[in-house]
Design a protein around this motif. Structure first.
Motif, PDB file in Angstrom:
ATOM      1  N   PHE A 261       3.773   7.441   5.333  1.00 60.05           N
ATOM      2  CA  PHE A 261       4.454   7.540   6.636  1.00 60.05           C
ATOM      3  C   PHE A 261       5.037   6.201   7.076  1.00 60.05           C
TER       4      PHE A 261
ATOM      5  N   CYS B 170       1.681   3.582   2.262  1.00 62.05           N
ATOM      6  CA  CYS B 170       1.238   4.804   2.941  1.00 62.05           C
ATOM      7  C   CYS B 170       2.507   5.638   3.175  1.00 62.05           C
TER       8      CYS B 170
ATOM      9  N   GLN C 165       0.073  -7.799   7.810  1.00 57.62           N
ATOM     10  CA  GLN C 165       0.239  -6.339   7.871  1.00 57.62           C
ATOM     11  C   GLN C 165      -0.947  -5.629   7.219  1.00 57.62           C
TER      12      GLN C 165
ATOM     13  N   LYS D 286       0.794  -1.224   0.000  1.00 63.33           N
ATOM     14  CA  LYS D 286       0.000   0.000   0.000  1.00 63.33           C
ATOM     15  C   LYS D 286       0.835   1.287   0.000  1.00 63.33           C
TER      16      LYS D 286
HETATM   17  S1  SF4 Z   1       1.292  -1.641   6.716  1.00 54.92           S
HETATM   18 FE1  SF4 Z   1      -0.591  -0.428   6.914  1.00 54.92          FE
HETATM   19  S2  SF4 Z   1       0.127   1.676   7.265  1.00 54.92           S
HETATM   20 FE2  SF4 Z   1       1.876   0.502   6.422  1.00 54.92          FE
HETATM   21  S3  SF4 Z   1       1.832   0.823   4.198  1.00 54.92           S
HETATM   22 FE3  SF4 Z   1       0.678  -1.050   4.632  1.00 54.92          FE
HETATM   23  S4  SF4 Z   1      -1.473  -0.362   4.852  1.00 54.92           S
HETATM   24 FE4  SF4 Z   1      -0.175   1.465   5.018  1.00 54.92          FE
END
Ligand code: SF4
Length: 449
Positions: A173, A171, A211, A169
């Motif tokens: 951060f 994200c 995750q 994903k």
């Molecule tokens: S583990 Fe969760 S917060 Fe981290 S990139 Fe993947 S979806 Fe986003």
């Protein structure tokens, strides 16, 4: 048996775990693997021949805690030069060989996907004096890591089962995609088999782990069928002896109708969802690359509550993300006011290596801190109100162990709320019915019915 083998069988291993449930589960796998190689898990680091720190790098604070723990274990090594100290997990993958320079007391640095090689690595270190670093992984091969089913540490009541690892994903951060790699899914058949074995050995609750667990998409090579998380839930729900099924952590955008419809339909699936929202501001969500808006988040919450009105919800939220204004923070406060979560894991943003957000202008730490306290204070009030509203209700509770208070037991409702009550310790592991007498911000108090 040779003398060296006898000696190896008596070696004690102590694992110090930092971070999330995935790490707790990985530590269980480490102990399982090493137990098979003759190591004995010990409860105190002073009794260990091998100390392994299983680390997390999702936030900055755990890193500082890891390094101070290494400092403490270095003192043990002064007394026992034979002691081996290793550091594994996400922080180890992030830092790699640099850790040996930062802390020369370390003998071993290994990544989360190199756990299967631990016995060989420790074997080499017991024979040689040099240190080792193994943080590389091959995405084509590393699914084997998932096959180590923990045998030693799970309580007989609940067990975690890994169904996937990594995350696609990105994200802005989050360091997970960089240290845990791309998404890889475990075979559905293996997962069901593991759940069956666990339930046969007395486990009553299974927590599916990953995750980004809602992205699960394993393709059965024989039939060509793609199993989604909803497929898996339906199959595991049929496992004999299973009372409760949960999963974490999900990605909100994957909450498709097939998944929502599992709630209230599958008897074992608990009425509880952890649904991270991270920010209530659309501007910040965009900068976070979360790929959803606050309006969509409300839709997912509404869909879940429409399906199961009493469903309990928790979430993760970050305050002080780069660019967060007072108005953005107000949107976050408004979101928690509207959703009224049963639990909230709130964090101050901390820049993580490799991540795009770390290169942006940062919010003043004092501003972030003030916002965090304000949010936590309001959330505490909400939880207190919600838990007080449960007084006089009757709850099914799975007893997990002894409470901190003498003579009391601790268990969880299907909504994942902790309940303390007086009871016979022989009941640990049983499902019981409890009447709620008091509601506090973080727990409930009740009596056996
Ligand atoms: S583990 Fe969760 S917060 Fe981290 S990139 Fe993947 S979806 Fe986003």
């Amino acid at each position: 048996m040779r003398e060296s083998e006898t000696k190896e069988k008596q070696r004690g291993v102590y694992v110090h775990t930092f971070g999330c449930q995935m790490n707790v589960h990985d530590s269980q796998k480490i102990l399982t693997l090493l137990s098979k190689e003759g190591y004995a898990p010990v409860k105190q680091p002073e009794d260990a021949d091998v100390i392994l720190l299983n680390t997390c790098s999702v936030r900055e604070k755990p890193e500082q805690k890891v390094m101070s723990a290494v400092g403490r274990y270095a003192q043990l090594k002064r007394k026992n030069p034979e002691l081996l100290i290793g550091i594994g997990g996400c922080f180890a993958r992030q830092e790699g060989p640099k850790l040996l320079k930062r802390a020369p007391v370390l003998d071993l640095v290994f990544g989360p996907d190199n756990i299967p090689e631990l016995p060989q690595m420790l074997g080499k270190l017991h024979e040689e004096t040099s240190s080792l670093v193994d943080i590389d992984f091959d995405p084509a091969e590393d699914v084997r890591f998932l096959d180590i089913a923990p045998q030693v540490l799970d309580s007989s009541t609940s067990a975690m089962v890994t169904i996937m690892k990594g995350c696609d994903k990105y994200c802005s951060f989050c360091i997970v995609p960089y240290v845990r790699g791309r998404e890889r899914y475990r075979s559905g058949h293996e997962i069901i088999e593991e759940a069956r074995k666990l339930c046969k050995s007395g486990v009553r609750e299974v927590l599916l782990l990953g995750q980004s667990v809602t992205s699960y998409a394993w393709q059965d090579e024989e039939t060509g069928e793609v199993w989604k998380l909803s497929t898996l839930l339906k199959e595991i729900d049929k496992v004999e002896g299973l009372d409760r099924l949960r999963f974490t952590s999900p990605y909100p955008r994957d909450f498709t109708p097939d998944l929502v419809n599992c709630f209230g339909a599958l008897p074992t699936l608990c009425e509880y969802v952890h649904l991270p929202f991270q920010s209530g501001s659309n501007q910040i969500l965009y900068r976070m690359n979360r790929r959803h808006t606050r309006e969509q988040y409300f839709e997912w919450v509404d869909a879940l509550r429409e399906r199961v009105p009493e469903i309990a919800l928790s979430a993760d939220v970050i305050v002080g993300f780069p660019g967060e204004t007072d108005a953005d923070f107000d949107d976050t406060m408004d979101l928690i006011e509207r959703v009224r979560f049963d639990g909230l894991f709130s964090f101050m943003y901390s820049p993580r290596p490799y991540t795009p957000a770390a290169r942006k202008a940062q919010v003043d730490e004092r501003v972030s801190h003030t916002r965090l306290l304000k949010l936590q204070e309001r959330q505490r009030e909400i939880m207190l109100e919600k838990n007080e509203a449960l007084v006089d209700s009757i709850q099914e509770v799975l007893i997990e162990g002894l409470s901190k208070k003498d003579g009391e037991l601790r268990g969880r409702t299907r909504g994942n709320k902790v309940v303390n009550f007086v009871g016979d310790p022989n009941l640990i592991g049983e499902l019981v019915t409890v009447k709620i007498l008091n509601g506090y911000a973080h727990s409930l108090r009740g009596e056996l019915v």
